[in-house]
Design an enzyme around this catalytic site. Sequence first.
Site, mmCIF file in Angstrom:
data_model
loop_
_atom_site.group_PDB
_atom_site.id
_atom_site.type_symbol
_atom_site.label_atom_id
_atom_site.label_comp_id
_atom_site.label_asym_id
_atom_site.label_seq_id
_atom_site.Cartn_x
_atom_site.Cartn_y
_atom_site.Cartn_z
ATOM 1 N N PRO A 299 37.882 35.137 46.554
ATOM 2 C CA PRO A 299 38.139 33.703 46.384
ATOM 3 C C PRO A 299 38.048 33.251 44.923
ATOM 4 O O PRO A 299 37.040 33.485 44.269
ATOM 5 C CB PRO A 299 37.031 33.053 47.224
ATOM 6 C CG PRO A 299 35.898 34.043 47.186
ATOM 7 C CD PRO A 299 36.539 35.401 47.116
ATOM 8 N N ASP B 2 36.565 29.669 46.365
ATOM 9 C CA ASP B 2 35.150 29.626 45.987
ATOM 10 C C ASP B 2 34.853 28.197 45.551
ATOM 11 O O ASP B 2 35.399 27.728 44.545
ATOM 12 C CB ASP B 2 34.906 30.612 44.833
ATOM 13 C CG ASP B 2 33.529 31.226 44.902
ATOM 14 O OD1 ASP B 2 32.651 30.630 45.550
ATOM 15 O OD2 ASP B 2 33.330 32.288 44.309
ATOM 16 N N TRP C 207 27.697 34.019 44.139
ATOM 17 C CA TRP C 207 28.093 35.412 44.360
ATOM 18 C C TRP C 207 27.619 35.900 45.733
ATOM 19 O O TRP C 207 28.232 36.794 46.326
ATOM 20 C CB TRP C 207 27.529 36.312 43.261
ATOM 21 C CG TRP C 207 28.182 36.102 41.937
ATOM 22 C CD1 TRP C 207 27.706 35.391 40.877
ATOM 23 C CD2 TRP C 207 29.463 36.596 41.520
ATOM 24 N NE1 TRP C 207 28.593 35.417 39.830
ATOM 25 C CE2 TRP C 207 29.675 36.150 40.206
ATOM 26 C CE3 TRP C 207 30.438 37.373 42.138
ATOM 27 C CZ2 TRP C 207 30.835 36.460 39.487
ATOM 28 C CZ3 TRP C 207 31.591 37.686 41.429
ATOM 29 C CH2 TRP C 207 31.782 37.225 40.118
ATOM 30 N N GLN D 91 35.143 42.668 37.988
ATOM 31 C CA GLN D 91 34.435 42.455 39.250
ATOM 32 C C GLN D 91 33.578 43.653 39.661
ATOM 33 O O GLN D 91 32.958 43.617 40.727
ATOM 34 C CB GLN D 91 35.434 42.130 40.368
ATOM 35 C CG GLN D 91 36.138 40.801 40.194
ATOM 36 C CD GLN D 91 35.175 39.631 40.145
ATOM 37 O OE1 GLN D 91 34.160 39.618 40.818
ATOM 38 N NE2 GLN D 91 35.490 38.634 39.329
ATOM 39 N N TRP E 74 32.096 40.781 42.345
ATOM 40 C CA TRP E 74 32.454 40.764 43.759
ATOM 41 C C TRP E 74 32.355 42.146 44.408
ATOM 42 O O TRP E 74 31.844 42.282 45.515
ATOM 43 C CB TRP E 74 33.862 40.193 43.917
ATOM 44 C CG TRP E 74 34.237 39.869 45.330
ATOM 45 C CD1 TRP E 74 33.502 39.145 46.222
ATOM 46 C CD2 TRP E 74 35.436 40.258 46.002
ATOM 47 N NE1 TRP E 74 34.186 39.050 47.427
ATOM 48 C CE2 TRP E 74 35.374 39.720 47.315
ATOM 49 C CE3 TRP E 74 36.565 40.976 45.618
ATOM 50 C CZ2 TRP E 74 36.401 39.902 48.239
ATOM 51 C CZ3 TRP E 74 37.587 41.148 46.542
ATOM 52 C CH2 TRP E 74 37.502 40.631 47.832
ATOM 53 N N LYS F 18 40.322 37.468 24.495
ATOM 54 C CA LYS F 18 40.207 37.225 25.924
ATOM 55 C C LYS F 18 40.946 35.947 26.301
ATOM 56 O O LYS F 18 40.852 34.941 25.622
ATOM 57 C CB LYS F 18 38.729 37.092 26.294
ATOM 58 C CG LYS F 18 38.476 36.918 27.779
ATOM 59 C CD LYS F 18 36.968 36.819 28.050
ATOM 60 C CE LYS F 18 36.697 36.601 29.531
ATOM 61 N NZ LYS F 18 35.243 36.468 29.813
ATOM 62 N N LYS G 95 40.823 29.726 29.900
ATOM 63 C CA LYS G 95 41.361 28.416 30.245
ATOM 64 C C LYS G 95 40.899 27.368 29.249
ATOM 65 O O LYS G 95 41.606 26.411 28.967
ATOM 66 C CB LYS G 95 40.918 28.030 31.660
ATOM 67 C CG LYS G 95 41.633 28.795 32.757
ATOM 68 C CD LYS G 95 41.105 28.459 34.137
ATOM 69 C CE LYS G 95 39.838 29.201 34.443
ATOM 70 N NZ LYS G 95 39.391 29.048 35.841
#
Length: 1278
Positions: free
Chosen positions: A46, A85, A527, A563, A567, A600, A603
């Site tokens: 998610p 999420d 998490w 991840q 995750w 990197k 946003k």
Amino acid sequence: MASVPEHINFPAEEEKILQFWKEIDAFQTSVKQSKGKPRFSFYDGPPFATGLPHYGHILAGTIKDVATRWAHQSGFHVERRFGWDCHGLPVEYEIDKTLGIKGPEDVAKMGIEAYNAECRKIVMRYSNEWETIVTRLGRWIDFKNDYKTMYPWFMESIWWVFQQLYNKGLVYKGYKVMPYSTACNTPLSNFESGQNYKEVTDPAVIISFPLEETPDVSIIAWTTTPWTLPSNLACCVNGDLDYVRVKDESSGKVYIMMEARLAALFKSEEEYTILEKFKGKTLEGKKYKPLFPYFESMGKTNRAFRVLLGSYVTAESGTGVVHQAPYFGEDDYKTCLKYKIITKDMKMVCPIDASGKFTEEVTHFKGMYFKDADKEIMKKLKAEGRLVHQGTAKHNYPFCWRSETPLMYKAVPSWFIRVEQATDKLLDNNQKTYWVPDFVKEKRFANWLRDARDWAVSRNRYWGTPIPLWVSEDGEEIVCVGSIEELKELSGVELKDLHRENVDKVTIPSKMGKGVLRRVSEVFDCWFESGSMPYAQAHFPFEHKKEFEESFPADFIAEGVDQTRGWFYTLLVLSTLLFGKPPFKNLVVNGLVLAEDGQKMSKRKKNYPDPVEIVNKFGADALRLYLINSPSVRAENLRFKESGVRDVLKDVFLPWYNAYRFLMQNIDRLEREEGVTYVYNEDTVKVSENYMDRWILSFTQSLITFVRKEMALYHLYTVMPRLVRFVDQLTNWYVRMNRKRLKGEGGVDDCRQALDSFYSVLFSMTKVMAPFTPFLTELMYQNLRRYQPQVLSNKEDTRSVHFLLVPQPRAALIDTKIENAVSSMQTVIELGRVIRDRKTMPVKYPLKEVVAIHKDPSALDDIRSLEKYILQELNVRSLTTTTNKEKYGVHLKAEPDHRVLGARLKGDFKNVMKEIQQLTDAQLVTFQKSGEITVGGHVLAPEDLRIMYSVVDTAGKSQQYEAHSEGELLVLLDVSPDQSMLDEGVAREVINRIQKLRKKANLAPHDEITVFYQASANLTRIITEFSDFIFSTIKQPLVAYPAKGEPLIKESSEIKSDKIELAIVRQGTASGSPTSSAASDLVPAPVKNGVKPNCRFLNLTLLGAVAQEGFTGRQGTLLLENPWGSFPLAAKDLAAEAQRVFGVRGQTVKVFEDAARTKQFSPDSKMADYSSRTLYISGSSDQSGPTPAGVTTPVCHFANVEVIRSKGKAEKGTLLLENPRGDTLSLDQLLDQVRAVFGVNSSSVTLSKTKDNKGALTSATVKDVLSLHSETLYAIVS
């Protein structure tokens, strides 16, 4: 047939396909078609909907879409649900920023209910945009039947998961020194803190601690965290290492420090005199004068302010003395606990609050933020004579992954899940999973599992799933609730929503006479929620129990390599602790998608082009293929380049489309000129006898075989290059060599055979390529299907190519004479891979030799003809082919099939088994030919025996070679240890370090450099021996120190036990670097309605250098003033401004008045004389260019701007819409220009086309910033 236009607008055609899919409800129709088929389960990790998707999301989403489409078109039923999420720091941090919340007290003032209401408002802020973008990218996934971690039924399953762990005794509360985010007021788990390390420069100070017994002698300790010094309770030394009492000759002061660390304080031996030498254990227990009075009483009550011993103190850094602030360091905590300076149940000595500010206990620095206090603490210690030395240290330091603020290590109470005790089981379950690429599982992930710590799952926050623990006031009675119904039974309260504002009000009557139990205040780490999604998305165990059990573990998941500590880890931990098995079977790990400059993607930084704009320019298929045919599908990083997407159109889609168009044209021509109706029927078509037709048919069927096999292994990195190469083989080989035949110049029959072959190949590959490029294949299929009446009349729904199954290979079409060489090569490689897997030798580990044994010399000729591919794929040094297996001690041996023969022979089985094991090579060769053999009176068939090759001990060859076979081909791999092989592995590691260093320096492959090195004797030997091999890879000289020239970058590291230092020096501009431009290259922005900039300007051209720092243009514009009449540009500042425009800061440049570079610009010039002219910025190239014609208008697009304020004078200026030319700015960057130019940094600014906000510019109203060229805009300051 619908006409196929010569030119195609791929994005426009994709929009039509989307509309077509919508009309036929294509996705849901395909799901309904597959019901009843075997289930293929997939879990979607998610994302947060608080921001828009970037290329990392798109890459992972495309891999998921390809794999699930492929599974569907391979005959499986694939449920695909989107997940969100919704809880945790990403949401809360946005609210904290918006509302100006600094700490828990601010939340307390507004109330949790109001706070969570604000979180709920923004949690799905961009959900519509996500659905629009994901759908536009061609991904088929169910948004209507989604899951959100804030759904009550999802949260209820979280409670169930936690209760299961609690009931197993895996939950406990404790104090632990943990990474702590002061901006978010919460501890982070170890895997969260490891996500965002940055290189920082911190103060490095040496502090004195005068001994009580001899006040003129001080122990000195080094630290990079002065803010921890007010909490000092002890000092620690290594008892087994040597320490000295040393006199500082300059000050006369006497210090105690580690002998091996004298260089930390003194530059030369003349600066000090050693008075005494002793082991560190001599210092144990010695008392010293505290630095500050805040906790002075603990010297008496807790025996603080003493010297302790700890083996973790090393000779690698500092003074060999480590100051102890036990609640701010894990080693400090353990050591002080051991010496009983602190106890687990005492009040913590932690004078820093949840927001990182010093509390009242620290009177001198009360209210100061911990990092800001460093200077004041050093200042005070210096005034009191306790500061021995002050400097700086550059090191990696963890930052909060959400707030980008520095973390502190701080002891905090938290609820933990016991993970450390399950390490072996986690590693065992990890081995049961299949990862692509494998090294991420075996190295990065397995290493993380080995060091697994107990997991702190609680967060001192508000917007999340509340931890379902109700506790009595004295903490002795604890109830863990696992469902809404259970809470109702215990409390009498039935809840519809499980967030804190509701749950915190519920109390449970004590069963032990302790009044009421109240819920603990913490919520779950988000998490924990995402790791529970396999159960919670199904509302397990409350609903869908059968469906869950049928789909768990998942057949497939995919996410980014980041991840491995997120995750993937939480999924495995919870699945292992709950069910003792892994949560998934197959996992594809993709690398990170970075910005073009290697930074990197973020946003916040907005350092990547808008994905929607890329799709609108080039189409979704082009973006998909660019991403999945890149190093990122091998878990390597990808620097995203718009040009790469454009190249997919140019090099793959246009040739493929043109081949399709050429086929359609010639079918149309055949029908018109010959008066026939073209129909293709795979079942009745006559196979062509033409050699080229047979080749392309055979090649295609072999490719289908390969793709089906590799996709079963999720090997996108092998499939995609082969599919892309297919387009090249089809267009540049088959079509080019058969144009005349396809045009009918060889007669109607020959033309028909060519068209049938061409159509068959294109139709088959349209179905194979559909999961990868869903739009273009749909476009082609809609025309191709018209020529197959049997498809159109099929009872099954064939309206979309995505409703069809991937074709099975048609073995009859494979011509062994044409395909044999490739087939033999593939077999050798596949057998070698099996051996490597069996011996757990990854392909990157070089091996000496592969031996191919076959009795047919022609087969060996085929293998030898493709030797270089075999060596490359298997990473071996040499290939040997032979018909003589005896030379290698190879013979056939047999083993009985115990299950088959045991049941059949019963009492005779033991005797027959012994005879089978004694069969000779000659007998087994005869058996293979005849298909039967008599053993112990029983006739045996091939299914009764397992025939295998064995390598007997012939001069040690059994240890040297490992064998595997298929049919008549036997492959041996030399797996014996070999020093030169190991050395080559080291040489490859040297190459790896060099290439990484080049990446760090942002060097392009064509940049001419020299790499200098300094290494240990052993490493120097290896580099010398493999110098040609290293050079063949890096394509640049590798030279021993000393380095000649100023290094661009320098780095020291270790390869195994050998140290190496590398330095890269630029040796001039690469031969491919651009030289000066003619005037014709300098095309100015168009003049619209005679509008000129408000401000005077000049143009710039970059010669002999390449724009850097992410810029690409070589022409730019400089404003000589801005606002109009203000801040004129000085001639002495011109070169620096030019460096800024082209991103060549740090490079030496010169400014010339002509392109030939004969007249250099003088820093004493009058800038007014250069208005509307062009100057030339020279890099390192000595090449000159022609003198250009005059350009008197701005090269860059611009807009004029007027500032409207409530007070103050009106001002006019100019905004550059791009700079350099081609590097277009965003609306946010234009606003930044306005703030900088007109000095309105602290105000709210709106850009508008009108003098009020009615014409306000937004991303919705301005699709192309350059469309504002020559307009007058208004900057409205409020």
